[in-house]
Design a protein around this motif. Structure first.
Motif, mmCIF file in Angstrom:
data_model
loop_
_atom_site.group_PDB
_atom_site.id
_atom_site.type_symbol
_atom_site.label_atom_id
_atom_site.label_comp_id
_atom_site.label_asym_id
_atom_site.label_seq_id
_atom_site.Cartn_x
_atom_site.Cartn_y
_atom_site.Cartn_z
ATOM 1 N N GLU A 47 0.809 -1.221 0.000
ATOM 2 C CA GLU A 47 0.000 0.000 0.000
ATOM 3 C C GLU A 47 0.840 1.268 0.000
ATOM 4 N N THR A 48 1.946 1.224 0.753
ATOM 5 C CA THR A 48 2.747 2.449 0.883
ATOM 6 C C THR A 48 4.020 2.425 0.048
ATOM 7 N N GLY A 49 4.459 1.243 -0.307
ATOM 8 C CA GLY A 49 5.708 1.120 -1.055
ATOM 9 C C GLY A 49 6.938 1.269 -0.184
#
Length: 129
Positions: A58-60
């Motif tokens: 989701e955030t990398g």
């Protein structure tokens, strides 16, 4: 020459070969253990690389951003990896076999030394008669 002396002479003739065989067996166990330890270390490195490269979808961002979290995840993954478990079991078995082989080798060496000393004693006693 009496029978007892003959027995010790026979032992002195055969025991060096038995010691050599035991030494070679121990050496082979040590080599196998070292190869198994290297395989386990390689798996740990591969696991560590996978953990350090893991990203949160989701955030990398890195999934395990600190060393404690990474170490914990490495331990968790290695504890559940069947290949790691098999290698650790094999390593435990090799260590146990190595310890048994060391005991057997020491026993043979002690038998040889004892036979040599007893034969020396019998020879000295015979010479004093």
């Amino acid at each position: 020459m009496d029978e007892l002396a003959k027995e010790y002479i026979a032992a002195l003739k055969t025991l060096p070969e038995e010691v050599k065989v035991a030494q070679m067996g121990l050496l082979e166990l040590q080599r196998n253990r070292e190869a198994t330890e290297r395989a386990l270390a390689l798996l740990k490195i591969e696991t560590a690389m996978a953990v350090s490269g893991a990203k949160d979808p989701e955030t990398g961002k890195a999934s395990y951003s600190n060393e404690t979290a990474r170490d914990a995840e490495i331990q968790r993954r290695m504890g559940t990896d069947e290949k790691v478990v098999r290698i650790r079991d094999a390593l435990d078995a090799l260590r146990a076999s190595g310890e048994k082989a060391k005991i057997e080798l020491a026993f043979l060496e002690n038998r040889y030394s004892s036979a040599r000393h007893i034969l020396d004693y019998l020879t000295a006693c015979k010479g004093g008669e």
